[in-house]
Design a protein around this motif. Sequence first.
Motif, PDB file in Angstrom:
ATOM      1  N   LYS A   1      32.270 -15.943  31.548  1.00 21.02           N
ATOM      2  CA  LYS A   1      32.925 -17.192  32.085  1.00 21.02           C
ATOM      3  C   LYS A   1      32.160 -18.449  31.766  1.00 21.02           C
ATOM      4  CE  LYS A   1      36.345 -14.992  33.714  1.00 21.02           C
ATOM      5  NZ  LYS A   1      37.509 -15.536  33.053  1.00 21.02           N
ATOM      6  N   ARG A   2      32.921 -19.383  31.264  1.00 16.60           N
ATOM      7  CA  ARG A   2      32.244 -20.823  30.797  1.00 16.60           C
ATOM      8  C   ARG A   2      32.078 -21.895  31.975  1.00 16.60           C
ATOM      9  NH1 ARG A   2      34.044 -25.107  30.340  1.00 16.60           N
ATOM     10  NH2 ARG A   2      32.646 -25.825  28.586  1.00 16.60           N
ATOM     11  N   VAL A   3      32.529 -21.510  33.085  1.00 16.22           N
ATOM     12  CA  VAL A   3      32.461 -22.158  34.477  1.00 16.22           C
ATOM     13  C   VAL A   3      31.995 -21.427  35.456  1.00 16.22           C
ATOM     14  CG1 VAL A   3      34.088 -23.952  33.846  1.00 16.22           C
ATOM     15  CG2 VAL A   3      34.736 -21.874  35.202  1.00 16.22           C
ATOM     16  N   LYS A   4      31.283 -22.158  36.469  1.00 19.46           N
ATOM     17  CA  LYS A   4      30.859 -21.124  37.661  1.00 19.46           C
ATOM     18  C   LYS A   4      31.984 -19.876  37.851  1.00 19.46           C
ATOM     19  CE  LYS A   4      29.223 -23.339  41.259  1.00 19.46           C
ATOM     20  NZ  LYS A   4      28.827 -23.685  42.628  1.00 19.46           N
ATOM     21  N   ALA A   5      31.242 -18.932  37.996  1.00 22.53           N
ATOM     22  CA  ALA A   5      32.267 -17.451  38.104  1.00 22.53           C
ATOM     23  C   ALA A   5      32.644 -17.570  39.915  1.00 22.53           C
ATOM     24  CB  ALA A   5      31.630 -16.491  37.799  1.00 22.53           C
ATOM     25  N   THR A   6      33.940 -17.258  39.805  1.00 25.51           N
ATOM     26  CA  THR A   6      34.315 -17.181  41.265  1.00 25.51           C
ATOM     27  C   THR A   6      34.670 -15.545  41.593  1.00 25.51           C
ATOM     28  OG1 THR A   6      36.481 -17.599  40.588  1.00 25.51           O
ATOM     29  CG2 THR A   6      35.489 -19.400  41.017  1.00 25.51           C
ATOM     30  N   LYS A   7      35.134 -15.427  42.568  1.00 28.73           N
ATOM     31  CA  LYS A   7      35.528 -14.178  43.201  1.00 28.73           C
ATOM     32  C   LYS A   7      36.513 -13.353  42.059  1.00 28.73           C
ATOM     33  CE  LYS A   7      36.031 -14.461  48.303  1.00 28.73           C
ATOM     34  NZ  LYS A   7      36.898 -14.573  49.404  1.00 28.73           N
ATOM     35  N   LYS A   8      37.448 -14.134  41.588  1.00 28.18           N
ATOM     36  CA  LYS A   8      38.415 -13.931  40.545  1.00 28.18           C
ATOM     37  C   LYS A   8      37.841 -13.261  39.371  1.00 28.18           C
ATOM     38  CE  LYS A   8      41.442 -16.614  38.534  1.00 28.18           C
ATOM     39  NZ  LYS A   8      42.418 -17.854  38.455  1.00 28.18           N
ATOM     40  N   ALA A   9      36.424 -13.626  38.974  1.00 31.91           N
ATOM     41  CA  ALA A   9      36.007 -13.356  37.911  1.00 31.91           C
ATOM     42  C   ALA A   9      35.165 -11.882  38.192  1.00 31.91           C
ATOM     43  CB  ALA A   9      34.647 -14.119  37.223  1.00 31.91           C
ATOM     44  N   VAL A  10      34.895 -11.767  39.233  1.00 27.89           N
ATOM     45  CA  VAL A  10      34.238 -10.581  39.679  1.00 27.89           C
ATOM     46  C   VAL A  10      35.235  -9.148  39.605  1.00 27.89           C
ATOM     47  CG1 VAL A  10      32.933  -9.337  41.577  1.00 27.89           C
ATOM     48  CG2 VAL A  10      32.428 -11.895  40.997  1.00 27.89           C
ATOM     49  N   LEU A  11      36.542  -9.688  40.334  1.00 30.04           N
ATOM     50  CA  LEU A  11      37.507  -8.886  40.508  1.00 30.04           C
ATOM     51  C   LEU A  11      37.966  -8.238  39.176  1.00 30.04           C
ATOM     52  CD1 LEU A  11      39.341 -10.160  43.610  1.00 30.04           C
ATOM     53  CD2 LEU A  11      37.950  -8.450  43.258  1.00 30.04           C
ATOM     54  N   GLN A  12      38.039  -9.264  38.234  1.00 28.03           N
ATOM     55  CA  GLN A  12      38.582  -9.069  36.833  1.00 28.03           C
ATOM     56  C   GLN A  12      37.647  -8.016  36.094  1.00 28.03           C
ATOM     57  OE1 GLN A  12      39.174 -12.739  34.480  1.00 28.03           O
ATOM     58  NE2 GLN A  12      39.353 -11.650  32.656  1.00 28.03           N
ATOM     59  N   LEU A  13      36.234  -8.372  36.305  1.00 24.44           N
ATOM     60  CA  LEU A  13      35.151  -7.127  35.926  1.00 24.44           C
ATOM     61  C   LEU A  13      35.282  -5.864  36.478  1.00 24.44           C
ATOM     62  CD1 LEU A  13      32.823  -6.680  34.153  1.00 24.44           C
ATOM     63  CD2 LEU A  13      31.402  -8.042  36.111  1.00 24.44           C
ATOM     64  N   LYS A  14      35.691  -5.985  37.796  1.00 25.10           N
ATOM     65  CA  LYS A  14      35.959  -4.545  38.709  1.00 25.10           C
ATOM     66  C   LYS A  14      37.164  -3.879  37.751  1.00 25.10           C
ATOM     67  CE  LYS A  14      36.866  -2.837  43.315  1.00 25.10           C
ATOM     68  NZ  LYS A  14      37.909  -1.955  42.618  1.00 25.10           N
ATOM     69  N   LYS A  15      38.301  -4.661  37.412  1.00 26.84           N
ATOM     70  CA  LYS A  15      39.322  -4.035  36.810  1.00 26.84           C
ATOM     71  C   LYS A  15      39.035  -3.255  35.656  1.00 26.84           C
ATOM     72  CE  LYS A  15      42.191  -7.569  36.216  1.00 26.84           C
ATOM     73  NZ  LYS A  15      43.267  -8.074  35.566  1.00 26.84           N
TER      74      LYS A  15
ATOM     75  N   PRO B   1      43.957  -3.350  31.515  1.00 27.16           N
ATOM     76  CA  PRO B   1      44.273  -4.464  32.203  1.00 27.16           C
ATOM     77  C   PRO B   1      44.246  -5.770  31.224  1.00 27.16           C
ATOM     78  CG  PRO B   1      42.329  -3.452  33.022  1.00 27.16           C
ATOM     79  CD  PRO B   1      42.855  -2.926  31.876  1.00 27.16           C
ATOM     80  N   GLY B   2      43.612  -5.554  29.935  1.00 30.06           N
ATOM     81  CA  GLY B   2      43.273  -6.983  29.410  1.00 30.06           C
ATOM     82  C   GLY B   2      42.386  -6.411  28.135  1.00 30.06           C
ATOM     83  N   PHE B   3      41.234  -7.358  27.961  1.00 35.90           N
ATOM     84  CA  PHE B   3      40.337  -7.487  26.752  1.00 35.90           C
ATOM     85  C   PHE B   3      38.805  -7.267  27.791  1.00 35.90           C
ATOM     86  CE2 PHE B   3      44.213  -8.788  24.984  1.00 35.90           C
ATOM     87  CZ  PHE B   3      44.065  -7.815  23.875  1.00 35.90           C
TER      88      PHE B   3
END
Lengths: 259, 259
Positions: B183-197, B163-165
């Motif tokens: 993440k350089r800013v507060k991590a959101t759901k999106k970041a967690v889901l990116q990690l899940k991928k 999915p990416g890098f």
Amino acid sequence: MEKAPRQIILEAPSLEDALPIVKSGISHKRLVILAGRCSVEYEGRASSSLGPGERLIILKSDGSALIHRPKDYSPVNWQPPGSLFQTKLRENKLVIRIYHRKDHEVMEITFTGFKLVSILDLKDSGEFNLYASESDMQQAILTQPSIIEEGFRPITSEKPVDPGFIDVLGVDRNNVLTIVEIKRVKATKKAVLQLKKYMDVINLDSNRKVRAILVAPALAEGAEEILVSLGYEFKTLSPQYCAEILKLRGGKRITEYFK
Amino acid sequence: MEKAPRQIILEAPSLEDALPIVKSGISHKRLVILAGRCSVEYEGRASSSLGPGERLIILKSDGSALIHRPKDYSPVNWQPPGSLFQTKLRENKLVIRIYHRKDHEVMEITFTGFKLVSILDLKDSGEFNLYASESDMQQAILTQPSIIEEGFRPITSEKPVDPGFIDVLGVDRNNVLTIVEIKRVKATKKAVLQLKKYMDVINLDSNRKVRAILVAPALAEGAEEILVSLGYEFKTLSPQYCAEILKLRGGKRITEYFK
DNA sequence: TAATAAATGTCGTTT
DNA sequence: AAACGACGTTTATTA
């Protein structure tokens, strides 16, 4: 009553001459336009350092600040509205300190010379309208559902579900529940995954078949792969065409009222 | 050799007086600064209409254009670099047509009066450096892995997966494979889901235990829920602290060389 | 050129 | 105030 101050335009003033003008412009909440040789330090969410060079600086009355180099669309440094401006002479240089208390950010512009100093009052109450946005696309689909496909009937829009909002929820000609995700630009993987999130939730709630349609002016390469593998569908639709539909509908509304 | 033209600053010129000045400024690739009463039409990816009012207009030599109202950080209308500027009088109004051929976009500014017309040459070769970016955070983790946790050893960074890098891939003190998402800013759901991928991909490839660590200055409410439910971990780390580490390391390098 | 992710993203809306 | 997604996002990087 204080008389309306006239605008000020100075060509290449000395730092000493510029100081009271800039101070006064800031304190009277007027638009300050500066061009001159300066360097910039920024510290806040990130930090940055900009070496000496000639730039255009804009200080707005709402506390926003922009530093533009002679090229590029975006400012090299900036502060959002709500900043405070302080001006002083320091070691034969004119320093403007821009302080955003709320965001804990500081920016400092150090001038060694000016090419232009101008203080203006801009009166602007003009109305701004943007057409062909994603919400325009949604409106167009709601007012003329056949642009998705013949027989499509919307049920709700902006339906809140766990991960967010479903753009349009409806049923097709065969009464099959259909989720519509709208993008105003070429749809990427991300859009497909967003659609998948909604589908995952809907599939948990019901056992009946559900269709997923991604609506956008185009579909990215990698996005198509995932879309197909998930069994979702794609419908080409441009924001411009949607704007046209809304314009026509707007004109028709009166005749429809008398039907 | 053509002599260097002097800069031009005009206060409230007539449209007729402004026309040749603006035309010349554009054709000689100089910076054009205008303030005055105008309206703006835009047609391209979207369309917009801005009613009459006083604004600040900047036309840069690289073909970028900005229209700023007296408030707000962002321009109300703009064009990216690469646009062409055409100026003419039409029905007692000065019209600047801004045409971006590549993007099929057109913007038209119609002036009914000027408060300021200025043509400048800004010379700017100053160096710009930004610190505390996400890549700085990655560098800091690679040069001093203990800021993640004691015993952490990076293997690769920017590892390409489906999915990416993966930002940083390494092993912990117990040799357990560990995926780090920054993440350089507060991590959101999106970041967690990116990690899940990334985790989903890694889990397909191997059966051994894998740790997932989200690294950011803070963690959003909803993000924490998902993170915990997935069994992932969170490590507080600010981009500013990472920038400090790099600065220290940079200063140390010479002494280290002689060790 | 297309795709992908970061950004001092910004901006608006909703909780 | 925090969270979340759209944006005429813009910008940089990479395949």
